[in-house]
Design a protein around this motif. Structure first.
Motif, short mmCIF file in Angstrom:
data_model
loop_
_atom_site.label_atom_id
_atom_site.label_comp_id
_atom_site.label_asym_id
_atom_site.label_seq_id
_atom_site.Cartn_x
_atom_site.Cartn_y
_atom_site.Cartn_z
N UNK A 121 -19.85 -33.44 30.61
CA UNK A 121 -21.20 -33.36 30.01
C UNK A 121 -22.08 -32.73 31.10
N UNK A 122 -22.20 -32.57 31.65
CA UNK A 122 -23.24 -31.78 32.63
C UNK A 122 -22.73 -30.39 33.16
N UNK A 123 -21.27 -30.14 33.36
CA UNK A 123 -20.81 -28.88 33.33
C UNK A 123 -21.11 -28.42 32.05
N UNK A 124 -20.72 -29.00 30.85
CA UNK A 124 -21.11 -28.27 29.41
C UNK A 124 -22.59 -27.71 29.29
N UNK A 125 -23.52 -28.62 30.35
CA UNK A 125 -24.71 -28.34 30.27
C UNK A 125 -25.10 -27.07 30.79
N UNK A 126 -23.91 -26.80 31.92
CA UNK A 126 -24.11 -26.08 32.82
C UNK A 126 -23.83 -24.43 32.82
N UNK A 127 -23.06 -24.92 31.97
CA UNK A 127 -22.34 -23.24 30.99
C UNK A 127 -22.77 -22.68 30.00
N UNK A 128 -23.61 -23.33 29.70
CA UNK A 128 -25.16 -23.43 28.13
C UNK A 128 -25.87 -22.42 29.03
N UNK A 129 -26.54 -23.47 30.47
CA UNK A 129 -27.58 -22.33 31.31
C UNK A 129 -26.79 -21.18 31.51
N UNK A 130 -26.14 -20.83 32.14
CA UNK A 130 -25.55 -20.11 32.55
C UNK A 130 -25.44 -18.76 31.78
N UNK A 131 -24.98 -19.00 30.74
CA UNK A 131 -25.19 -18.33 29.80
C UNK A 131 -25.94 -17.55 29.43
N UNK A 132 -27.66 -18.05 29.41
CA UNK A 132 -28.49 -18.07 29.63
C UNK A 132 -29.43 -16.87 30.72
N UNK A 133 -28.45 -17.32 31.88
CA UNK A 133 -29.02 -16.71 32.86
C UNK A 133 -28.08 -15.01 33.14
N UNK A 134 -27.22 -15.13 32.57
CA UNK A 134 -26.32 -13.75 32.46
C UNK A 134 -26.67 -13.09 31.70
N UNK A 135 -26.98 -13.42 30.55
CA UNK A 135 -28.24 -13.14 29.37
C UNK A 135 -29.24 -12.02 30.09
N UNK A 136 -30.31 -12.87 30.72
CA UNK A 136 -30.84 -12.14 31.56
C UNK A 136 -30.57 -11.15 33.17
N UNK A 137 -29.72 -11.70 33.07
CA UNK A 137 -29.11 -10.44 34.26
C UNK A 137 -29.86 -11.17 35.44
N UNK A 138 -29.66 -13.03 35.73
CA UNK A 138 -30.44 -13.50 36.83
C UNK A 138 -28.61 -14.22 37.75
N UNK A 139 -29.05 -14.45 39.05
CA UNK A 139 -27.91 -14.76 39.39
C UNK A 139 -27.76 -16.53 39.02
N UNK A 140 -26.63 -16.75 39.57
CA UNK A 140 -25.86 -18.10 39.05
C UNK A 140 -26.01 -18.92 39.52
N UNK A 141 -26.14 -20.10 39.47
CA UNK A 141 -26.93 -21.02 40.72
C UNK A 141 -24.84 -21.97 41.03
N UNK A 142 -24.28 -21.69 41.30
CA UNK A 142 -23.27 -22.30 41.89
C UNK A 142 -23.02 -23.44 42.39
N UNK A 143 -23.83 -23.73 43.53
CA UNK A 143 -24.14 -24.59 44.29
C UNK A 143 -24.78 -26.10 43.46
#
Length: 367
Positions: A131-153
């Motif tokens: 569930x939380x990885x599903x949420x992380x994917x959605x958050x990272x999509x948003x960050x990518x479109x904002x041309x922001x760095x991801x936060x894998x850690x």
């Protein structure tokens, strides 16, 4: 399944246990229920294995790289790994309960209680991680479109630590010290020992159900801006691309709701109808959950993958690899850094939009 009701069946059954609970425990231990769990978990394992197979984007030479071939691909692999381990937990438990009756839950057997509790904790932990990885994917999509760095850690910390804390907290209150959660004589006692485990299970699930559609809605609006800014136009072809991305985001949400909405309904019914449990309805919901929960891995393998076989190449085991284009370099699966070309971070687009304008599902919008 990742269901707090089923986890209570690992507790010792007292002589004064409610009749409805006894009926449901018998159904939970039945061959038919465990056979359904066994079959659905097998499908889930296959779906998860398919997701983690190495693959190559056939459009790597183009300017526009798929999100799922870069940052998103990393998240999908970890999501699939959590799904795989959860499905394996369901598979092992169901297999043993079908073929080794000695490990099945009995009234006073400590060993069977321990196995039931540990297997329940394993399954709940890894499903909560999905569930939380599903949420992380959605958050990272948003960050990518904002041309922001991801936060894998941060993603790893949240996806593995939060489930550990919530699972330990909920199941400790339920089982410690004597695993006698059925011997409580009042509703207040049940609120203290059983309700926290329900909250610990359903809270992250509900958060994802609410947050993901909102995140994808905002991401869809960002996609429109990114495409318009990159191509300096917004015609029918660009609208087709955006519509395809909307469809993909919608299917990701629908898949999650199909898999986990029955669990939410089950929990609501139990607490609303605590003193008059509808046995047949609850058991029916369990069979639905026995099918839909493990099938999350299969659904994810469909909604997160490319929708055209020509856009990505999967390397199957024991099959000779042959080169169709440039080989995959270590950079193709790393987390993109800030300042990389914006085209490489635009999610879900198949190839060079300015020339081919290929949609998310692999079909050309020029047709």
């Amino acid at each position: 399944m990742a269901d707090p009701t089923i986890q209570t069946f690992c507790c010792h059954l007292a002589n004064n246990t409610d009749r409805a609970v006894n009926v449901m425990v018998v159904e939970f231990n039945s061959d038919s229920y465990n056979t359904v769990c066994l079959l659905s978990s097998c499908v889930g394992i296959l779906g998860a294995l398919y997701q983690v197979l190495p693959r190559e984007d056939s459009n790597l030479p183009h300017r526009w790289f798929s999100f799922s071939a870069t940052r998103g691909r990393q998240i999908i692999i970890w999501l699939a790994l959590a799904d795989l381990l959860a499905s394996m937990g369901v598979f092992v438990r169901s297999s043993l309960w079908l073929n080794a009756r000695s490990v099945m839950q009995t009234a006073d057997d400590t060993a069977s209680t321990l196995f039931c509790a540990l297997s329940s904790a394993w399954i709940q932990y890894f499903y909560m991680a999905t569930w939380l990885w599903t949420l992380c994917y959605a958050i990272d999509v948003r960050l990518v479109l904002k041309e922001s760095e991801g936060h894998p850690v941060f993603y790893h910390f949240a996806a593995w630590t939060i489930p550990a804390v919530l699972t330990s907290f909920g199941l400790s209150l339920l089982y410690v010290p004597d695993a006698n959660c059925h011997s409580m004589g009042s509703l207040s006692s049940a609120m203290v020992r059983i309700l926290p485990n329900y909250c610990a299970t359903y809270l992250p699930m509900a958060v994802v159900m609410v947050a993901n559609p909102s995140l994808y809605l905002f991401s869809t609006r960002d996609v429109e801006k990114v495409i318009s800014r990159s191509l300096s136009q917004y015609t029918r072809k660009e609208r087709d691309i955006v519509d395809a991305i909307k469809l993909k985001f919608s299917l990701i949400n629908v898949a999650f709701y199909i898999c986990w909405l029955p669990n939410i309904i089950n929990g609501i019914l139990l607490w609303v109808l605590w003193f008059n449990l509808p046995e047949k309805v609850i058991v029916t919901l369990w069979y639905i959950m026995a099918v839909t929960n493990p099938l999350q891995a299969l659904f994810n393998s469909l909604v997160y993958r490319r929708w055209s076989s020509s856009s990505e190449r999967v390397y199957w085991p024991c099959r000779e690899a042959y080169s169709v284009g440039p080989s995959i370099s270590s950079d193709s699966t790393s987390w993109p850094k800030k300042g990389s070309p914006p085209g490489e971070e635009t999610p879900l687009l198949q190839s060079e939009v300015s020339s081919a304008r290929t949609s998310i599902n692999g079909t050309s919008s020029d047709q």
